[in-house]
Design a protein around this motif. Structure first.
Motif, PDB file in Angstrom:
ATOM      1  N   ILE A  84      -2.981  -6.982  32.752  1.00  0.00           N
ATOM      2  CA  ILE A  84      -2.760  -5.642  32.219  1.00  0.00           C
ATOM      3  C   ILE A  84      -3.924  -4.783  32.690  1.00  0.00           C
ATOM      4  O   ILE A  84      -5.078  -5.056  32.366  1.00  0.00           O
ATOM      5  CB  ILE A  84      -2.671  -5.660  30.682  1.00  0.00           C
ATOM      6  N   LEU A  85      -3.616  -3.764  33.480  1.00  0.00           N
ATOM      7  CA  LEU A  85      -4.655  -2.878  33.992  1.00  0.00           C
ATOM      8  C   LEU A  85      -4.935  -1.735  33.028  1.00  0.00           C
ATOM      9  O   LEU A  85      -6.032  -1.194  33.021  1.00  0.00           O
ATOM     10  CB  LEU A  85      -4.251  -2.326  35.359  1.00  0.00           C
ATOM     11  N   GLY A  86      -3.931  -1.373  32.260  1.00  0.00           N
ATOM     12  CA  GLY A  86      -4.126  -0.285  31.312  1.00  0.00           C
ATOM     13  C   GLY A  86      -2.865   0.020  30.539  1.00  0.00           C
ATOM     14  O   GLY A  86      -1.762  -0.350  30.935  1.00  0.00           O
ATOM     15  N   MET A  87      -3.057   0.684  29.407  1.00  0.00           N
ATOM     16  CA  MET A  87      -1.950   1.128  28.573  1.00  0.00           C
ATOM     17  C   MET A  87      -2.286   2.531  28.114  1.00  0.00           C
ATOM     18  O   MET A  87      -3.387   2.796  27.645  1.00  0.00           O
ATOM     19  CB  MET A  87      -1.796   0.201  27.366  1.00  0.00           C
ATOM     20  N   GLN A  88      -1.335   3.439  28.292  1.00  0.00           N
ATOM     21  CA  GLN A  88      -1.559   4.825  27.916  1.00  0.00           C
ATOM     22  C   GLN A  88      -0.418   5.314  27.039  1.00  0.00           C
ATOM     23  O   GLN A  88       0.713   5.423  27.514  1.00  0.00           O
ATOM     24  CB  GLN A  88      -1.658   5.697  29.173  1.00  0.00           C
ATOM     25  N   PRO A  89      -0.682   5.585  25.745  1.00  0.00           N
ATOM     26  CA  PRO A  89       0.371   6.192  24.924  1.00  0.00           C
ATOM     27  C   PRO A  89       0.740   7.567  25.489  1.00  0.00           C
ATOM     28  O   PRO A  89      -0.133   8.348  25.843  1.00  0.00           O
ATOM     29  CB  PRO A  89      -0.266   6.324  23.545  1.00  0.00           C
ATOM     30  N   VAL A  90       2.030   7.822  25.596  1.00  0.00           N
ATOM     31  CA  VAL A  90       2.514   9.085  26.132  1.00  0.00           C
ATOM     32  C   VAL A  90       2.928  10.010  24.992  1.00  0.00           C
ATOM     33  O   VAL A  90       2.574  11.183  24.961  1.00  0.00           O
ATOM     34  CB  VAL A  90       3.695   8.851  27.108  1.00  0.00           C
ATOM     35  N   ASN A  91       3.673   9.465  24.044  1.00  0.00           N
ATOM     36  CA  ASN A  91       4.141  10.254  22.907  1.00  0.00           C
ATOM     37  C   ASN A  91       4.307   9.337  21.703  1.00  0.00           C
ATOM     38  O   ASN A  91       4.900   8.271  21.820  1.00  0.00           O
ATOM     39  CB  ASN A  91       5.481  10.921  23.245  1.00  0.00           C
ATOM     40  N   ILE A  92       3.771   9.756  20.587  1.00  0.00           N
ATOM     41  CA  ILE A  92       3.924   9.017  19.335  1.00  0.00           C
ATOM     42  C   ILE A  92       4.492   9.996  18.319  1.00  0.00           C
ATOM     43  O   ILE A  92       3.893  11.038  18.056  1.00  0.00           O
ATOM     44  CB  ILE A  92       2.580   8.432  18.855  1.00  0.00           C
ATOM     45  N   THR A  93       5.667   9.657  17.774  1.00  0.00           N
ATOM     46  CA  THR A  93       6.334  10.571  16.857  1.00  0.00           C
ATOM     47  C   THR A  93       5.706  10.526  15.464  1.00  0.00           C
ATOM     48  O   THR A  93       5.066   9.550  15.083  1.00  0.00           O
ATOM     49  CB  THR A  93       7.835  10.249  16.722  1.00  0.00           C
ATOM     50  N   THR A  94       5.915  11.595  14.715  1.00  0.00           N
ATOM     51  CA  THR A  94       5.479  11.649  13.324  1.00  0.00           C
ATOM     52  C   THR A  94       6.277  10.612  12.542  1.00  0.00           C
ATOM     53  O   THR A  94       7.499  10.540  12.676  1.00  0.00           O
ATOM     54  CB  THR A  94       5.736  13.059  12.742  1.00  0.00           C
ATOM     55  N   PRO A  95       5.609   9.787  11.742  1.00  0.00           N
ATOM     56  CA  PRO A  95       6.312   8.739  10.992  1.00  0.00           C
ATOM     57  C   PRO A  95       7.359   9.307  10.032  1.00  0.00           C
ATOM     58  O   PRO A  95       7.159  10.352   9.422  1.00  0.00           O
ATOM     59  CB  PRO A  95       5.202   8.050  10.206  1.00  0.00           C
ATOM     60  N   GLU A  96       8.474   8.580   9.928  1.00  0.00           N
ATOM     61  CA  GLU A  96       9.548   8.922   8.994  1.00  0.00           C
ATOM     62  C   GLU A  96       9.618   7.841   7.928  1.00  0.00           C
ATOM     63  O   GLU A  96       9.608   6.651   8.246  1.00  0.00           O
ATOM     64  CB  GLU A  96      10.894   8.964   9.708  1.00  0.00           C
ATOM     65  N   LEU A  97       9.718   8.258   6.679  1.00  0.00           N
ATOM     66  CA  LEU A  97       9.854   7.318   5.567  1.00  0.00           C
ATOM     67  C   LEU A  97      11.336   7.015   5.373  1.00  0.00           C
ATOM     68  O   LEU A  97      12.134   7.909   5.107  1.00  0.00           O
ATOM     69  CB  LEU A  97       9.261   7.924   4.286  1.00  0.00           C
ATOM     70  N   ILE A  98      11.689   5.747   5.525  1.00  0.00           N
ATOM     71  CA  ILE A  98      13.070   5.295   5.353  1.00  0.00           C
ATOM     72  C   ILE A  98      13.025   3.990   4.569  1.00  0.00           C
ATOM     73  O   ILE A  98      12.410   3.009   5.012  1.00  0.00           O
ATOM     74  CB  ILE A  98      13.784   5.078   6.708  1.00  0.00           C
ATOM     75  N   ASN A  99      13.662   3.977   3.413  1.00  0.00           N
ATOM     76  CA  ASN A  99      13.746   2.769   2.574  1.00  0.00           C
ATOM     77  C   ASN A  99      12.385   2.125   2.312  1.00  0.00           C
ATOM     78  O   ASN A  99      12.228   0.908   2.421  1.00  0.00           O
ATOM     79  CB  ASN A  99      14.705   1.746   3.185  1.00  0.00           C
ATOM     80  N   GLY A 100      11.383   2.918   2.014  1.00  0.00           N
ATOM     81  CA  GLY A 100      10.072   2.399   1.636  1.00  0.00           C
ATOM     82  C   GLY A 100       9.154   2.020   2.778  1.00  0.00           C
ATOM     83  O   GLY A 100       8.071   1.476   2.542  1.00  0.00           O
ATOM     84  N   ALA A 101       9.552   2.277   4.012  1.00  0.00           N
ATOM     85  CA  ALA A 101       8.688   1.980   5.157  1.00  0.00           C
ATOM     86  C   ALA A 101       8.659   3.189   6.085  1.00  0.00           C
ATOM     87  O   ALA A 101       9.614   3.960   6.157  1.00  0.00           O
ATOM     88  CB  ALA A 101       9.197   0.756   5.915  1.00  0.00           C
TER      89      ALA A 101
ATOM     90  N   CYS B 148       8.441   0.628  18.444  1.00  0.00           N
ATOM     91  CA  CYS B 148       8.530   1.281  17.139  1.00  0.00           C
ATOM     92  C   CYS B 148       7.450   0.657  16.264  1.00  0.00           C
ATOM     93  O   CYS B 148       7.377  -0.569  16.139  1.00  0.00           O
ATOM     94  CB  CYS B 148       9.910   1.090  16.518  1.00  0.00           C
ATOM     95  N   ALA B 149       6.615   1.488  15.685  1.00  0.00           N
ATOM     96  CA  ALA B 149       5.574   1.022  14.780  1.00  0.00           C
ATOM     97  C   ALA B 149       6.089   1.171  13.349  1.00  0.00           C
ATOM     98  O   ALA B 149       6.699   2.186  13.008  1.00  0.00           O
ATOM     99  CB  ALA B 149       4.299   1.834  14.984  1.00  0.00           C
ATOM    100  N   ILE B 150       5.858   0.146  12.536  1.00  0.00           N
ATOM    101  CA  ILE B 150       6.352   0.122  11.162  1.00  0.00           C
ATOM    102  C   ILE B 150       5.181  -0.123  10.223  1.00  0.00           C
ATOM    103  O   ILE B 150       4.329  -0.979  10.483  1.00  0.00           O
ATOM    104  CB  ILE B 150       7.402  -0.996  10.979  1.00  0.00           C
ATOM    105  N   SER B 151       5.160   0.641   9.117  1.00  0.00           N
ATOM    106  CA  SER B 151       4.075   0.506   8.146  1.00  0.00           C
ATOM    107  C   SER B 151       4.584   0.822   6.744  1.00  0.00           C
ATOM    108  O   SER B 151       5.459   1.659   6.556  1.00  0.00           O
ATOM    109  CB  SER B 151       2.939   1.464   8.497  1.00  0.00           C
ATOM    110  N   LYS B 152       3.976   0.167   5.762  1.00  0.00           N
ATOM    111  CA  LYS B 152       4.260   0.488   4.356  1.00  0.00           C
ATOM    112  C   LYS B 152       3.291   1.552   3.847  1.00  0.00           C
ATOM    113  O   LYS B 152       3.609   2.298   2.943  1.00  0.00           O
ATOM    114  CB  LYS B 152       4.135  -0.766   3.469  1.00  0.00           C
TER     115      LYS B 152
ATOM    116  N   PRO C  56      16.228   0.709  11.023  1.00  0.00           N
ATOM    117  CA  PRO C  56      17.321   1.493  10.441  1.00  0.00           C
ATOM    118  C   PRO C  56      18.087   2.274  11.518  1.00  0.00           C
ATOM    119  O   PRO C  56      17.536   2.622  12.568  1.00  0.00           O
ATOM    120  CB  PRO C  56      16.629   2.446   9.474  1.00  0.00           C
ATOM    121  N   LYS C  57      19.341   2.553  11.248  1.00  0.00           N
ATOM    122  CA  LYS C  57      20.209   3.258  12.195  1.00  0.00           C
ATOM    123  C   LYS C  57      19.608   4.600  12.617  1.00  0.00           C
ATOM    124  O   LYS C  57      19.669   4.982  13.784  1.00  0.00           O
ATOM    125  CB  LYS C  57      21.583   3.470  11.578  1.00  0.00           C
ATOM    126  N   LYS C  58      18.992   5.314  11.687  1.00  0.00           N
ATOM    127  CA  LYS C  58      18.400   6.621  11.989  1.00  0.00           C
ATOM    128  C   LYS C  58      17.336   6.493  13.097  1.00  0.00           C
ATOM    129  O   LYS C  58      17.219   7.370  13.953  1.00  0.00           O
ATOM    130  CB  LYS C  58      17.799   7.217  10.715  1.00  0.00           C
TER     131      LYS C  58
END
Length: 191
Positions: free
Chosen positions: A83-100, A157-161, A184-186
């Motif tokens: 792995i030479l490198g990893m660059q995040p391009v876009n990270i969306t604002t987290p959405e709360l769905i079913n407690g996560a 997809c990053a998931i957090s409580k 989730p489907k959304k």
């Protein structure tokens, strides 16, 4: 009249600049989780990398199987993958769905795949696989050392409580049909 028009344009420009500079407050913690995963892979710490993955993902790919895949990919004596490198391009604002909370991260991964020690037939098969997976424009052969440089556009997809500790689910094409068990489907509709 000109003064009012100029003032209006100045105010509008200020709003646009402010809106573009507004940052996602959770982006740093998602970025940190992605970076931790890829730094673990880079350091050949497979178990540490696997611990970054959301446990629900193991219903799609069993943990032991995923660990073996990672080991075979990044600790293979016949075909060295770095792995030479990893660059995040876009990270969306987290959405709360079913407690996560769910945040989709697009990122670019730079890899070097050394095939110098393989037979010509194996090199040909690997080239076809790389072109098929990443596209011909994202794979470059370096004849000097028999390696491929890969620019891999990817998505997770990053998931957090709690929006602090994030676990990852990789949304590769080969897994997408099974991800309904995990996401989730959304969220799936946005991928």
């Amino acid at each position: 009249m000109k003064r009012k028009t100029l003032m209006f344009l100045f105010v509008m420009l200020s709003f646009m600049v402010f809106a573009q500079n507004k940052t996602n407050p959770d982006e740093a913690s998602v970025r940190k989780s992605l970076t931790y995963f890829f730094n673990s892979l880079k350091a050949k710490k497979t178990n540490q990398a696997v611990s970054s993955i959301d446990p629900k993902f193991f219903t799609v790919v069993p943990k032991e199987q995923l660990t073996q895949i990672i080991e075979m990919t990044y600790n293979n004596p016949f075909m060295k993958v770095d792995i030479l490198g990893m660059q995040p391009v876009n990270i969306t604002t987290p959405e709360l769905i079913n407690g996560a909370y769910y945040s989709i991260a697009d990122y670019a991964l730079r890899l070097k795949c050394n095939t110098g020690s393989l037979s010509d037939e194996m090199k040909k098969n690997i080239a076809q696989m790389l072109f098929s997976k990443y596209g011909k424009n994202n794979v470059k052969y370096v004849q000097a050392d028999g390696s491929y440089l890969i620019n891999a556009p990817m998505k997770a997809c990053a998931i957090s409580k709690d929006k602090k500790s994030w676990k990852l689910v990789f949304v590769e094409k080969e897994y997408q049909s099974k991800l309904s068990k995990v996401l989730p489907k959304k969220i799936l509709d946005k991928i």
